[in-house]
Scaffold this motif. Structure first.
Motif, mmCIF file in Angstrom:
data_model
loop_
_atom_site.group_PDB
_atom_site.id
_atom_site.type_symbol
_atom_site.label_atom_id
_atom_site.label_comp_id
_atom_site.label_asym_id
_atom_site.label_seq_id
_atom_site.Cartn_x
_atom_site.Cartn_y
_atom_site.Cartn_z
ATOM 1 N N GLY A 36 -14.383 41.577 67.829
ATOM 2 C CA GLY A 36 -14.412 40.203 67.331
ATOM 3 C C GLY A 36 -13.468 40.010 66.161
ATOM 4 N N MET A 37 -13.435 40.981 65.277
ATOM 5 C CA MET A 37 -12.528 40.901 64.132
ATOM 6 C C MET A 37 -11.068 40.934 64.592
ATOM 7 S SD MET A 37 -14.597 43.396 61.482
ATOM 8 C CE MET A 37 -13.451 43.171 60.117
ATOM 9 N N ALA A 38 -10.789 41.723 65.636
ATOM 10 C CA ALA A 38 -9.425 41.784 66.169
ATOM 11 C C ALA A 38 -9.020 40.447 66.780
ATOM 12 C CB ALA A 38 -9.322 42.894 67.214
ATOM 13 N N SER A 39 -9.949 39.821 67.520
ATOM 14 C CA SER A 39 -9.667 38.511 68.104
ATOM 15 C C SER A 39 -9.448 37.471 67.010
ATOM 16 C CB SER A 39 -10.825 38.083 69.016
ATOM 17 O OG SER A 39 -10.567 36.821 69.598
ATOM 18 N N GLY A 40 -10.299 37.506 65.988
ATOM 19 C CA GLY A 40 -10.138 36.588 64.865
ATOM 20 C C GLY A 40 -8.826 36.805 64.136
ATOM 21 N N LEU A 41 -8.415 38.065 64.024
ATOM 22 C CA LEU A 41 -7.146 38.384 63.368
ATOM 23 C C LEU A 41 -5.970 37.820 64.160
ATOM 24 C CD1 LEU A 41 -5.493 39.893 61.210
ATOM 25 C CD2 LEU A 41 -5.611 41.928 62.676
ATOM 26 N N GLY A 42 -5.991 38.020 65.479
ATOM 27 C CA GLY A 42 -4.918 37.481 66.312
ATOM 28 C C GLY A 42 -4.840 35.969 66.214
ATOM 29 N N PHE A 43 -6.000 35.330 66.242
ATOM 30 C CA PHE A 43 -6.057 33.872 66.117
ATOM 31 C C PHE A 43 -5.484 33.427 64.772
ATOM 32 C CE2 PHE A 43 -7.854 29.741 65.334
ATOM 33 C CZ PHE A 43 -8.002 29.152 66.585
ATOM 34 N N ALA A 44 -5.903 34.107 63.708
ATOM 35 C CA ALA A 44 -5.474 33.731 62.358
ATOM 36 C C ALA A 44 -3.968 33.900 62.183
ATOM 37 C CB ALA A 44 -6.224 34.567 61.326
ATOM 38 N N ILE A 45 -3.417 34.982 62.723
ATOM 39 C CA ILE A 45 -1.976 35.227 62.583
ATOM 40 C C ILE A 45 -1.174 34.111 63.239
ATOM 41 C CG2 ILE A 45 -0.083 36.737 63.302
ATOM 42 C CD1 ILE A 45 -2.002 39.103 62.969
ATOM 43 N N PHE A 46 -1.518 33.800 64.490
ATOM 44 C CA PHE A 46 -0.774 32.776 65.226
ATOM 45 C C PHE A 46 -0.968 31.401 64.586
ATOM 46 C CE2 PHE A 46 0.147 31.029 69.766
ATOM 47 C CZ PHE A 46 1.369 30.559 69.306
ATOM 48 N N GLU A 47 -2.212 31.099 64.206
ATOM 49 C CA GLU A 47 -2.499 29.800 63.594
ATOM 50 C C GLU A 47 -1.762 29.650 62.263
ATOM 51 O OE1 GLU A 47 -6.522 27.213 63.106
ATOM 52 O OE2 GLU A 47 -6.397 29.009 61.855
ATOM 53 N N ASN A 48 -1.732 30.720 61.474
ATOM 54 C CA ASN A 48 -1.045 30.655 60.185
ATOM 55 C C ASN A 48 0.461 30.482 60.346
ATOM 56 O OD1 ASN A 48 -3.469 30.929 58.913
ATOM 57 N ND2 ASN A 48 -3.199 33.068 58.331
ATOM 58 N N ILE A 49 1.013 31.104 61.376
ATOM 59 C CA ILE A 49 2.439 30.908 61.656
ATOM 60 C C ILE A 49 2.712 29.443 61.972
ATOM 61 C CG2 ILE A 49 4.289 31.415 63.307
ATOM 62 C CD1 ILE A 49 3.132 34.248 63.540
ATOM 63 N N GLU A 91 -14.441 29.103 68.127
ATOM 64 C CA GLU A 91 -15.232 30.326 68.295
ATOM 65 C C GLU A 91 -15.412 30.672 69.770
ATOM 66 O OE1 GLU A 91 -15.788 32.351 65.966
ATOM 67 O OE2 GLU A 91 -15.058 30.968 64.435
ATOM 68 N N LEU A 92 -15.576 29.656 70.610
ATOM 69 C CA LEU A 92 -15.657 29.913 72.050
ATOM 70 C C LEU A 92 -14.340 30.483 72.573
ATOM 71 C CD1 LEU A 92 -17.584 26.763 73.377
ATOM 72 C CD2 LEU A 92 -18.375 29.135 73.447
ATOM 73 N N SER A 93 -13.236 29.917 72.114
ATOM 74 C CA SER A 93 -11.919 30.377 72.570
ATOM 75 C C SER A 93 -11.664 31.821 72.153
ATOM 76 C CB SER A 93 -10.823 29.468 72.003
ATOM 77 O OG SER A 93 -10.999 28.131 72.425
ATOM 78 N N LYS A 94 -12.018 32.139 70.918
ATOM 79 C CA LYS A 94 -11.816 33.512 70.440
ATOM 80 C C LYS A 94 -12.749 34.498 71.140
ATOM 81 C CE LYS A 94 -12.277 32.169 66.141
ATOM 82 N NZ LYS A 94 -12.495 32.260 64.680
ATOM 83 N N SER A 95 -13.900 34.015 71.588
ATOM 84 C CA SER A 95 -14.870 34.893 72.246
ATOM 85 C C SER A 95 -14.390 35.359 73.617
ATOM 86 C CB SER A 95 -16.215 34.168 72.394
ATOM 87 O OG SER A 95 -16.757 33.851 71.126
ATOM 88 N N ILE A 96 -13.453 34.625 74.208
ATOM 89 C CA ILE A 96 -12.941 35.013 75.529
ATOM 90 C C ILE A 96 -12.372 36.424 75.490
ATOM 91 C CG2 ILE A 96 -11.180 34.509 77.273
ATOM 92 C CD1 ILE A 96 -11.457 31.549 76.549
ATOM 93 N N PHE A 147 -4.459 35.522 70.128
ATOM 94 C CA PHE A 147 -3.248 34.690 70.119
ATOM 95 C C PHE A 147 -3.376 33.549 71.128
ATOM 96 C CE2 PHE A 147 -1.062 38.851 68.883
ATOM 97 C CZ PHE A 147 -1.034 38.530 67.538
ATOM 98 N N ILE A 148 -3.812 33.909 72.335
ATOM 99 C CA ILE A 148 -3.923 32.917 73.404
ATOM 100 C C ILE A 148 -4.957 31.850 73.051
ATOM 101 C CG2 ILE A 148 -4.501 32.593 75.847
ATOM 102 C CD1 ILE A 148 -3.568 35.489 76.317
ATOM 103 N N ALA A 149 -6.005 32.262 72.327
ATOM 104 C CA ALA A 149 -7.084 31.336 71.971
ATOM 105 C C ALA A 149 -6.588 30.156 71.143
ATOM 106 C CB ALA A 149 -8.181 32.082 71.213
ATOM 107 N N VAL A 150 -5.514 30.354 70.397
ATOM 108 C CA VAL A 150 -4.962 29.252 69.594
ATOM 109 C C VAL A 150 -4.509 28.118 70.504
ATOM 110 C CG1 VAL A 150 -3.168 28.577 67.957
ATOM 111 C CG2 VAL A 150 -4.254 30.812 67.752
#
Length: 348
Positions: free
Chosen positions: A266-279, A241-246, A205-208
């Motif tokens: 990694g999949m969990a980080s990508g999922l959090g990113f995708a949820i927030f970005e899609n919102i 990808e760098l942001s999500k890797s944190i 989420f924060i990575a967004v």
């Protein structure tokens, strides 16, 4: 002024007196914040009243978005003041930060002038133009104010959290990496089975927010030097990808991850990113293409969401097993960049 109030205590060694008082430190911070905010409000009231009297301003309601802008600026300078060791340290951070902020506030406002009102509405200064033109609406007002106000509240919370720590007065000041790991430590849960994935999800989420800031800054620089949309898309893939890797690195700091656990983190980080970005994208769609908002949400959930999960999952394998880190990161970026190209071709 807020930076001066915060840093002068450190350089003049007067902060110890305040810390010795039986007052919560967050109250000390907020008293400084509010004192400067009151001064700014009086200045805004004076100038808007004067401009309205002389006919330069047609609607005094512009004080609302200007106040939100002032809160955003103060919350940023407050965090910088708390974190910086001295004036020299803060000057560098302020310079870089305010360049990004300038492009966000004024760059997006220029889009309003060229007809892209819905996109430009994210900046509170665009609302100033809309109010003056008499074209503002309740939806546009909320859409302009909510992002900046929410971000300001997050920054103020972070500022008070740091202000309570002795290290920011007496040293040694924690590095940003240490602060990230400390945050990850607070996100630990008792279950070893789900702990790393929860940390990675929250950091997704924060990575967004991190990505948006970096993409604006480096995107503008890239446009200036190359004017190539493909370079920008590649750059954005790397930044995201760098942001999500944190989140994965933070999880691996507390948990010894095997390759499949790195994949899941990694999949969990990508999922959090995708949820927030899609919102966020759905919010934009509701403002720009309300009839297609649901369709965009569904499409991005399966396409963009899947890409984020897969690309960062691959990188997670490399973070768990460092000898594959470079290779997996390149693969993850290629997957992400390929998706960006596919979306660009679909738009064109």
């Amino acid at each position: 002024m807020l930076i001066d109030l915060l840093i002068s205590e450190k350089e003049k060694k007067t902060g110890e007196v305040l810390l010795a008082l039986p007052i919560k430190r967050e109250k000390i911070f907020y008293s400084k914040f509010l004192s400067i905010m009151i001064i700014i409000l009086f200045q805004l009231l004076f100038w808007i009243t004067a401009l309205y009297y002389f006919g330069r301003v047609t609607n005094p309601l512009i004080i609302l978005p200007l106040t939100i802008t002032a809160i955003l600026l103060l919350s940023i300078t407050g965090l910088i003041g708390v974190y910086s060791k001295n004036y020299k340290d803060s000057a560098l951070i302020v310079t870089v930060t305010f360049i990004v902020l300038f492009f966000f506030l004024f760059g997006t406002s220029t889009l309003y002038l060229v007809g892209l009102k819905e996109v430009a509405a994210i900046s509170p200064l665009s609302l100033v133009i809309a109010i003056e033109n008499g074209t503002y609406s309740t939806k546009e007002t909320i859409f302009s104010i909510l992002p900046s106000l929410s971000f300001s509240l997050i920054l103020m919370f972070a500022s008070t959290a740091l202000y309570r720590k002795d290290e920011f007065y007496f040293g040694p000041r924690p590095s940003i990496t240490q602060l990230i790991f400390n945050l990850a430590g607070k996100l630990q849960i008792k279950s070893r089975s789900y702990g790393p994935y929860f940390i990675a999800l929250i950091f997704g989420f924060i990575a967004v927010l991190i990505s948006i800031i970096l993409e604006i800054f480096f995107g503008i620089i890239t446009i200036y030097f190359t004017e190539s949309i493909f370079v920008i898309l590649a750059l954005w893939a790397i930044i995201e990808e760098l942001s999500k890797s944190i989140g994965i690195f933070s999880a691996s700091h507390y948990y010894k991850l095997k390759w499949h656990e790195g994949l899941m983190a990694g999949m969990a980080s990508g999922l959090g990113f995708a949820i927030f970005e899609n919102i966020m994208f759905t919010g934009f769609a509701l403002n720009i293409f309300p009839d297609y908002a649901v369709r965009i949400l569904i499409m991005r959930t399966f396409l963009s969401g899947g890409v984020h999960i897969v690309s960062t999952g691959v990188i997670g394998v490399g973070i768990a097993d460092k000898k594959y880190l470079t290779l997996t990161f390149i693969i993850g970026v290629i997957i992400h960049f390929g998706y960006n190209i596919m979306m660009l071709q679909g738009v064109l």
